[in-house]
Motif scaffolding. Structure first.
Motif, PDB file in Angstrom:
ATOM      1  N   THR A 170       0.795  -1.259  -0.086  1.00  0.00           N
ATOM      2  CA  THR A 170      -0.052  -0.098  -0.277  1.00  0.00           C
ATOM      3  C   THR A 170       0.921   1.156   0.061  1.00  0.00           C
ATOM      4  OG1 THR A 170       0.022   0.160   2.287  1.00  0.00           O
ATOM      5  CG2 THR A 170      -1.804  -1.183   1.495  1.00  0.00           C
ATOM      6  N   GLN A 191     -10.552  -0.646  -9.959  1.00  0.00           N
ATOM      7  CA  GLN A 191      -9.101  -0.036  -9.990  1.00  0.00           C
ATOM      8  C   GLN A 191      -8.130  -0.358  -8.827  1.00  0.00           C
ATOM      9  OE1 GLN A 191     -11.801   1.776  -9.409  1.00  0.00           O
ATOM     10  NE2 GLN A 191     -11.268   4.065  -8.871  1.00  0.00           N
ATOM     11  N   TYR A 192      -8.914  -0.653  -7.558  1.00  0.00           N
ATOM     12  CA  TYR A 192      -8.155  -1.100  -6.528  1.00  0.00           C
ATOM     13  C   TYR A 192      -7.770  -2.505  -6.016  1.00  0.00           C
ATOM     14  CZ  TYR A 192      -9.380   3.680  -5.618  1.00  0.00           C
ATOM     15  OH  TYR A 192      -9.485   5.204  -5.744  1.00  0.00           O
ATOM     16  N   ASN A 193      -8.107  -3.241  -7.234  1.00  0.00           N
ATOM     17  CA  ASN A 193      -7.737  -4.862  -7.287  1.00  0.00           C
ATOM     18  C   ASN A 193      -8.100  -5.443  -5.947  1.00  0.00           C
ATOM     19  OD1 ASN A 193      -6.004  -4.065  -9.508  1.00  0.00           O
ATOM     20  ND2 ASN A 193      -4.187  -3.473  -8.250  1.00  0.00           N
ATOM     21  N   ARG A 197      -9.806   2.919  -1.433  1.00  0.00           N
ATOM     22  CA  ARG A 197      -9.071   3.934  -1.223  1.00  0.00           C
ATOM     23  C   ARG A 197      -9.437   4.549   0.244  1.00  0.00           C
ATOM     24  NH1 ARG A 197      -7.117   9.035  -4.237  1.00  0.00           N
ATOM     25  NH2 ARG A 197      -7.621  10.844  -2.776  1.00  0.00           N
ATOM     26  N   THR A 214      -2.414   2.166  -7.556  1.00  0.00           N
ATOM     27  CA  THR A 214      -3.763   2.039  -8.082  1.00  0.00           C
ATOM     28  C   THR A 214      -4.525   3.497  -8.140  1.00  0.00           C
ATOM     29  OG1 THR A 214      -4.676   1.639  -5.978  1.00  0.00           O
ATOM     30  CG2 THR A 214      -4.346   0.073  -7.340  1.00  0.00           C
ATOM     31  N   ASP A 215      -3.945   4.664  -7.557  1.00  0.00           N
ATOM     32  CA  ASP A 215      -4.548   5.745  -7.657  1.00  0.00           C
ATOM     33  C   ASP A 215      -3.230   6.809  -7.409  1.00  0.00           C
ATOM     34  OD1 ASP A 215      -6.499   7.797  -7.459  1.00  0.00           O
ATOM     35  OD2 ASP A 215      -7.677   6.723  -6.071  1.00  0.00           O
TER      36      ASP A 215
END
Ligand SMILES: Cc1cc2nc3c(=O)[nH]c(=O)nc-3n(C[C@H](O)[C@H](O)[C@H](O)COP(=O)(O)OP(=O)(O)OC[C@H]3O[C@@H](n4cnc5c(N)ncnc54)[C@H](O)[C@@H]3O)c2cc1C
Length: 352
Positions: A170, A191-193, A197, A214-215
């Motif tokens: 992370t 998108q966060y697999n 978030r 991812t972001d």
């Protein structure tokens, strides 16, 4: 060579809790708490966290209580693709974790506990006791060994020879952003697999994090952290008189990434098993415990496979009307997501 009744490797949430409960219930016990870090480096390491802990956690930890509270939390918000926003009332805290840990360590020291800065390099077991070789060159011996040394646990590698089933990398930022001080927010999406978030208040700032890569954050960055979350549990967490606790035992919840409560509670349970001179009770507590429920990992893996449509579909029944009614409707209409919904309910009970 110094000999101890118990040596705890790692003075984070899990190790500090174990040390505290050992001395709390048996002050005459000869206990060493060892950490490779001290001073500013220790504080920096332990700031790399959302620092959110539920009120329920402290009910399992009495006489410990939430200290050094930065924010009282009473609301958890979930934002899903498709414009669904869910909220539940949930009490907890954002704590100043380094200060909280030092305060608990202070109570341990006041009861005669010993704390040293050193890093364990290797562990040997001979004649039923453990010998630890440390980076300072010193050696210590222990009847009981508690491995509380986090994701890359040396104790786990040396004694158990295992690795966590899943490690989620992370990144977290402390940014210049003013958030409501009473709520923590989770933003979901493919998108966060399988992760999410998070946006938590942090004093005058905010903590924002997500699985690595991812972001992005658009706000001014004050601090950047990168850390791994081990999860999925281990097949064994005791070996002879060696017990693994917290991240060393891959206890964080894969759905919520919450690991402070499991660390603090497992530290207590391990201490109790040592006091009863029965390490098996610790393993028997953990195996069927809700913290270790297999639905969490299954749900994490199912989320990782969902696309945008799947996320929208799974959340469609929520966001309008009462949460319990939406839950029952969703369970009836989307049987393929029942496992996810049930894992969510369980994570509300033990996930942070
Ligand atoms: C970005 C991020 C955000 C998070 N947010 C939250 C949250 O909001 N709420 C929540 O509940 N959980 C959160 N977690 C998870 C939580 O931080 C961990 O689960 C928790 O810190 C585990 O505590 P621990 O004591 O087991 O391990 P750690 O906190 O990792 O402590 C391990 C200790 O062992 C020491 N050590 C390591 N190796 C050695 C060695 N060889 N010899 C001696 N000492 C050693 C380290 O210096 C450290 O002090 C988050 C995690 C991350 C990465």
């Amino acid at each position: 060579m110094e000999e101890y009744d118990a040596v705890i490797v790692g003075g984070g949430c899990a190790g500090t809790s174990a040390a505290f409960f050992l001395k709390e219930y048996r002050p005459e016990m000869n206990v060493l708490l060892m950490d490779r870090l001290d001073g500013k480096n220790y504080d920096l390491y332990h700031r790399m966290c959302g620092e959110a802990v539920s009120e329920a956690a402290f009910r399992q930890l009495r006489p410990l209580r939430a200290e050094h509270v930065v924010h009282d939390i009473n609301y958890v918000e979930e934002i899903w693709p498709g414009g669904v926003v869910m909220g539940i009332r949930h009490n907890g805290y954002v704590i100043d974790r380094p200060k909280f840990l030092r305060s608990v360590q202070g109570r341990y020291l006041a009861k005669g506990g010993i704390m040293e800065k050193d890093a364990v390099l290797s562990v040997q077991r001979e004649n039923g006791r453990y010998t630890l070789s440390c980076s300072s060159g010193s050696k210590v011996a222990a009847k009981y060994l508690i491995g509380a040394d986090g994701v890359n646990s040396r104790v786990r590698r040396e004694v158990f020879g295992t690795e966590p089933p899943e490690v989620i990398w992370t990144e977290q930022y402390i940014v210049d952003k003013d958030l409501p001080s009473n709520k923590i927010s989770f933003i979901q999406g493919p998108q966060y697999n399988g992760g999410y978030r998070w946006e938590f208040p942090a004093g005058k700032h905010a903590r924002i994090g997500f699985p690595r890569g991812t972001d992005v954050v658009k706000e001014d960055i004050i601090e950047k952290h990168r850390r791994a979350i081990p999860t999925g549990g281990l097949d064994r967490i005791t070996d002879g008189r060696c017990l693994l606790v917290g991240d060393a035992a891959a206890m964080p919840n894969p759905l919520t990434f919450g690991g402070i409560r499991a660390a603090l509670v497992s530290g207590r349970k391990a201490a109790e098993a040592v006091l009863w001179d029965d390490p098996g009770t610790y393993e028997r507590w953990w195996r069927p415990s809700l913290f270790n429920h297999p639905s969490f990992m299954r749900a994490y893996r199912q989320f990782a496979e969902l696309n945008e449509e799947g996320y929208k579909e799974s959340a469609r029944m929520f966001g309008r009307g009462s949460l319990p009614a939406s839950f029952f409707k969703a369970m009836l209409i989307y049987p393929k997501y029942r496992g996810l919904y049930m894992a969510y309910v369980r994570s509300a009970m033990v996930g942070w």
